[in-house]
Design a protein around this motif. Structure first.
Motif, short mmCIF file in Angstrom:
data_model
loop_
_atom_site.label_atom_id
_atom_site.label_comp_id
_atom_site.label_asym_id
_atom_site.label_seq_id
_atom_site.Cartn_x
_atom_site.Cartn_y
_atom_site.Cartn_z
N THR A 1 4.85 -76.56 -38.64
CA THR A 1 3.44 -76.28 -38.38
C THR A 1 2.86 -75.36 -39.46
O THR A 1 3.57 -74.88 -40.34
N GLY A 2 1.56 -75.12 -39.35
CA GLY A 2 0.90 -74.17 -40.23
C GLY A 2 0.93 -74.52 -41.70
O GLY A 2 0.95 -75.69 -42.09
N LYS A 3 0.98 -73.49 -42.54
CA LYS A 3 0.96 -73.67 -43.98
C LYS A 3 2.15 -74.49 -44.46
O LYS A 3 2.03 -75.30 -45.40
N ALA A 4 3.31 -74.31 -43.81
CA ALA A 4 4.50 -75.06 -44.21
C ALA A 4 4.28 -76.56 -44.04
O ALA A 4 4.72 -77.36 -44.88
N PHE A 5 3.58 -76.95 -42.97
CA PHE A 5 3.29 -78.37 -42.76
C PHE A 5 2.28 -78.87 -43.79
O PHE A 5 2.43 -79.96 -44.35
N ASP A 6 1.26 -78.08 -44.07
CA ASP A 6 0.27 -78.44 -45.09
C ASP A 6 0.96 -78.73 -46.43
O ASP A 6 0.69 -79.75 -47.08
N GLU A 7 1.85 -77.84 -46.83
CA GLU A 7 2.53 -77.98 -48.11
C GLU A 7 3.49 -79.17 -48.10
O GLU A 7 3.64 -79.86 -49.11
N PHE A 8 4.13 -79.40 -46.95
CA PHE A 8 5.03 -80.55 -46.83
C PHE A 8 4.28 -81.86 -47.05
O PHE A 8 4.75 -82.75 -47.76
N VAL A 9 3.12 -82.00 -46.42
CA VAL A 9 2.33 -83.22 -46.57
C VAL A 9 1.93 -83.44 -48.03
O VAL A 9 2.03 -84.55 -48.56
#
Length: 319
Positions: free
Chosen positions: A294-302
């Protein structure tokens, strides 16, 4: 108390600040499933809806299926119809990123709100029971003779099984641009085509084919995981000398234009849902690998996955 009176009371409390945002958002979750019934996104969306209710963070969940173009049609409808709606969610994943890269639709995933990655599932390739081929080696031998004679069936253009088929071709020395890939709008359509012998080899998540494999109506000939999947006696592509590994992750997004607080509320709901008994049962039943992010980690993963998929597609001649 009547439901309409209850909802009005919630609205009044939320407006006054006496009620946390997530309590009001949980009144009625609207789940967009950008695929036809019967596939991985459909089972993920409905399992998530059940888990949200099991975790008591949603009082009700309604579903809408809108398949086509690797989820791009459902994405466009979700974007246009749900702007600013803190109750709206959409199932998505690697397939949608691939479809955006190959199809360049008018609405992109960057226009809606990332919430969470949920699971990862590897693809399995299968043959219909009456196939003249017995192994992946047989399929590859035929593809080397005549690439167009082997029909690969699976999800929309840009799906992980499409990418995997192109990667397999490239790894065995076949021009990936010459593979004969037949896209379907949903898992149900792909399954029917495989069972009917209308494609040579089919690909999807193991859970979608499991009952047919166990019944002997399909023969599994390879999975795209790095190691054999637990409890599933199917050789990996790598075991067979084909250096291909690719996972199909699935996640959920919120509507365009919601506030940071509303995004946080949806994220909290999803995290609670993934801790529910209903979600644990869905993970076990479908053979999914939990992959919550979730959060920033998910944004960066995408962002990373988008770039990685594009690079693979370019190397494989898909774009």
């Amino acid at each position: 108390m009547r439901r309409d009176t209850f909802l009005k009371s919630l609205a009044a409390l939320a407006a006054s600040g006496a009620l946390p945002m997530q309590a009001w958002a949980a009144a009625n979750v609207k789940m967009m499933i950008p695929a036809n019934p019967g596939g991985g996104w459909d089972s993920t969306g409905r399992a998530l809806g059940k888990a949200l209710q099991d975790a008591a963070v949603a009082s009700s969940v309604t579903y809408e299926n809108k398949g086509g173009a690797a989820g791009a049609i459902g994405l466009a409808q979700f974007f246009n119809a749900s702007k600013g709606d803190p109750n709206a969610m959409m199932v998505m994943g690697a397939v949608m990123l691939g479809g955006i890269i190959t199809g360049k639709p008018p609405v992109s995933i960057t226009q809606v709100t990332p919430i969470a990655r949920l699971t990862t599932e590897y693809n399995v390739f299968v043959l219909p029971e009456n196939s003249p081929f017995k192994t992946m080696a047989d399929v590859i031998a035929q593809m080397k003779k005549d690439p167009g004679s082997v029909k690969w069936g699976g999800g929309s253009r840009g799906s992980t099984e499409h990418v995997a088929a192109a990667m397999i071709a490239r790894e065995v020395g076949v021009d990936a641009a010459k593979i004969n890939y037949v896209p379907f709008r949903g898992g149900g359509e792909a399954t029917a085509a495989i069972l009917g012998g209308n494609v040579t080899v089919g690909g999807s998540g193991y859970s979608e084919f499991q009952q047919y494999i166990e019944a002997g109506k399909m023969k599994a000939i390879g999975v795209t995981s790095g190691a054999r999947l637990k409890g599933i006696n199917v050789p990996t592509l790598k075991e067979q000398g084909i250096n291909v590994e690719i996972g199909n992750w699935r996640g959920v997004y919120g509507a365009a234009g919601i506030t940071p607080a509303q995004r946080d509320a949806l994220t909290e709901m999803i995290v609670k849902a993934t801790k529910s008994k209903a979600w644990a049962e869905a993970i076990e039943k479908n053979g999914w690998t939990p992959a919550l992010l979730t959060g920033k980690a998910f944004d960066e993963f995408v962002d990373r996955d988008f770039a990685s998929l594009r690079a693979v597609m370019v190397k494989s001649g898909m774009i």
